[in-house]
Design a protein around this motif. Structure first.
Motif, short mmCIF file in Angstrom:
data_model
loop_
_atom_site.label_atom_id
_atom_site.label_comp_id
_atom_site.label_asym_id
_atom_site.label_seq_id
_atom_site.Cartn_x
_atom_site.Cartn_y
_atom_site.Cartn_z
N HIS A 1 0.82 -1.10 0.00
CA HIS A 1 0.15 0.03 -0.23
C HIS A 1 0.82 1.26 0.05
O HIS A 1 0.30 2.51 0.14
CB HIS A 1 -0.78 0.20 1.29
CG HIS A 1 -1.78 -1.26 1.31
ND1 HIS A 1 -2.50 -1.86 2.31
CD2 HIS A 1 -2.28 -1.93 0.30
CE1 HIS A 1 -3.02 -2.70 2.09
NE2 HIS A 1 -3.30 -2.63 0.97
N ARG A 2 2.19 0.89 -0.10
CA ARG A 2 2.85 2.37 -0.03
C ARG A 2 2.70 3.28 -1.48
O ARG A 2 2.48 2.69 -2.34
CB ARG A 2 4.41 1.65 0.05
CG ARG A 2 4.79 1.20 1.54
CD ARG A 2 4.98 2.46 2.61
NE ARG A 2 5.58 1.48 3.77
CZ ARG A 2 6.74 1.57 4.07
NH1 ARG A 2 7.80 2.06 3.35
NH2 ARG A 2 7.16 1.03 5.38
N ILE A 3 3.19 4.29 -1.13
CA ILE A 3 3.19 5.47 -2.39
C ILE A 3 4.77 5.93 -2.37
O ILE A 3 5.44 5.34 -1.39
CB ILE A 3 2.20 6.64 -2.04
CG1 ILE A 3 2.41 7.46 -0.59
CG2 ILE A 3 0.80 6.13 -2.22
CD1 ILE A 3 1.36 8.43 -0.72
N ASN A 4 4.83 6.62 -3.34
CA ASN A 4 6.45 7.13 -3.30
C ASN A 4 6.81 7.92 -2.38
O ASN A 4 8.03 8.75 -2.67
CB ASN A 4 6.63 7.28 -4.77
CG ASN A 4 5.99 8.56 -5.43
OD1 ASN A 4 5.28 9.16 -4.55
ND2 ASN A 4 6.08 8.80 -6.73
N ARG A 5 6.20 8.24 -1.27
CA ARG A 5 6.56 9.08 -0.33
C ARG A 5 5.86 8.71 0.88
O ARG A 5 5.04 7.66 0.88
CB ARG A 5 6.22 10.57 -0.68
CG ARG A 5 4.76 10.68 -0.98
CD ARG A 5 4.44 12.14 -0.88
NE ARG A 5 3.08 12.39 -1.01
CZ ARG A 5 2.01 12.43 -0.18
NH1 ARG A 5 2.37 12.11 1.16
NH2 ARG A 5 0.97 12.61 -0.61
N PRO A 6 6.42 9.31 2.22
CA PRO A 6 5.66 8.70 3.31
C PRO A 6 4.13 9.35 3.27
O PRO A 6 3.91 10.35 2.82
CB PRO A 6 6.43 9.59 4.59
CG PRO A 6 7.75 9.86 3.92
CD PRO A 6 7.51 10.03 2.37
N LEU A 7 3.20 8.58 3.89
CA LEU A 7 1.90 9.17 4.12
C LEU A 7 2.01 9.98 5.32
O LEU A 7 2.56 9.67 6.46
CB LEU A 7 0.88 8.25 4.52
CG LEU A 7 -0.54 8.40 4.14
CD1 LEU A 7 -0.79 8.42 2.66
CD2 LEU A 7 -1.43 7.20 4.52
N TYR A 8 1.43 11.15 5.26
CA TYR A 8 1.77 12.39 6.30
C TYR A 8 0.11 12.54 6.94
O TYR A 8 -0.72 13.05 6.33
CB TYR A 8 2.08 13.52 5.45
CG TYR A 8 1.86 14.81 6.25
CD1 TYR A 8 1.87 15.07 7.71
CD2 TYR A 8 1.68 16.03 5.86
CE1 TYR A 8 1.86 16.28 8.45
CE2 TYR A 8 1.52 17.41 6.32
CZ TYR A 8 1.62 17.45 7.71
OH TYR A 8 1.46 18.74 8.39
N LEU A 9 0.45 12.01 8.46
CA LEU A 9 -0.88 12.37 9.41
C LEU A 9 -0.70 13.60 10.30
O LEU A 9 0.60 13.40 10.86
CB LEU A 9 -1.34 11.06 10.01
CG LEU A 9 -2.02 10.19 9.37
CD1 LEU A 9 -1.47 9.42 7.99
CD2 LEU A 9 -2.29 9.19 10.14
N THR A 10 -1.58 14.31 10.57
CA THR A 10 -1.31 15.51 11.50
C THR A 10 -2.57 15.49 12.06
O THR A 10 -3.67 14.74 12.06
CB THR A 10 -0.94 16.87 10.78
OG1 THR A 10 -0.62 17.63 11.97
CG2 THR A 10 -1.99 17.36 10.07
N SER A 11 -2.88 16.44 13.17
CA SER A 11 -3.66 16.32 14.21
C SER A 11 -4.30 18.11 14.35
O SER A 11 -3.16 19.02 14.14
CB SER A 11 -3.50 15.76 15.46
OG SER A 11 -3.26 14.38 15.54
N ALA A 12 -5.57 18.17 14.58
CA ALA A 12 -5.87 19.55 14.62
C ALA A 12 -6.88 19.59 15.97
O ALA A 12 -7.67 18.71 16.40
CB ALA A 12 -6.87 20.09 13.49
#
Length: 268
Positions: free
Chosen positions: A47-58
């Motif tokens: 399931h990887r894409i060619n960069r990190p998946l970026y998760l943040t919080s609000a």
């Protein structure tokens, strides 16, 4: 929404995640368990894409700052997924939407759920941020709590220039499944923007705010009843009045306005 146009890769990778717009930002409508499951699945090589998946919080402060500071808004809209780390966001969504946020997804809680699952699945962690002392103490406590968890490396966050670039390259060579970045808003979001191109071997980057201070034990969380009623900000202000009183005095009223004026359900 702006992030749909500039983040097509991330949109495709998170297409199955339901969202709701709360206070002007699109939030993942997932509970803690489902968020952790999503993160574990996202680190699967298939399931990887060619960069990190970026998760943040609000939270409320982030909503307020995004509405008045275009640079911070841009950094948050670049995220692949935003979690609601604030009970008032959950409460407002339940009052106004037929499709509310199921629960607060605090990074301090999410870390432990992901760590337990990572022990079972063999996923790896890198912990970056906070001071050298806080970082080392946090890592020690995590290793004691989760002895089977693979922490491939860790570093304090007081680096810049060539030292920081070298550290980023070192992290990439270690290829952790999860990179927890605890530099505070908006430094950690700016870090992700600048260094994602150099972190192609990382699976998921999760911004983490003051997570390491809680993991190290140097900072205590609010009592459960205060968390349930959305009063954790009051607890933090009581502990650090000089640093936080003016911040919350200026951001809380705007956050309340946004929570009752910029909400809507969104399936994608």
């Amino acid at each position: 929404m702006l992030e749909r146009r500039v983040n097509l890769e991330g949109r495709a990778a998170t297409a199955d995640v339901p969202r709701i717009t709360v206070g002007g930002l699109r939030m993942a409508a997932l509970d803690l368990e489902a968020t952790a499951d999503f993160m574990i699945a996202a680190t699967d090589q298939r399931h990887r894409i060619n960069r990190p998946l970026y998760l943040t919080s609000a939270n409320g402060e982030v909503l307020a700052r995004c509405s008045t500071e275009p640079q911070i808004e841009r950094l948050f809209r670049a995220a692949d997924l935003i979690n609601a780390d604030g009970q008032p966001l959950v409460a407002a969504s339940k009052l106004q939407s037929w499709f509310p946020l199921p629960e607060r997804v605090a990074t301090t809680d999410l870390f432990h759920v992901v760590a337990r699952k990572a022990e079972v699945t063999g996923r790896t962690f890198y912990m970056f941020g906070a001071s050298e002392q806080e970082n080392a103490a946090a890592v020690r406590r995590v290793q004691n709590m989760y002895p089977r968890l693979k922490i491939v490396g860790y570093s304090h966050g007081y680096l810049d220039g060539e030292a920081l670039r070298a550290k980023v390259d070192e992290i990439n060579a270690l290829a952790p499944d999860f990179l927890w970045v605890a530099l505070g808003v908006p430094n950690e979001q700016a870090f992700v923007e600048e260094y994602t191109p150099r972190l192609t071997n990382v699976g998921v980057i999760k911004t983490s705010g003051g997570l390491f201070n809680f993991l190290s034990g140097s900072r205590s969380r609010a009592p459960r009843w205060m968390q349930r009623f959305g009063l954790e900000w009051a607890w933090r202000t009581w502990l650090e009045p000089r640093r936080l009183f003016w911040r919350y005095l200026t951001t809380n009223p705007r956050a309340i306005y946004l929570l009752f004026s910029r909400n809507r359900p969104a399936n994608r």
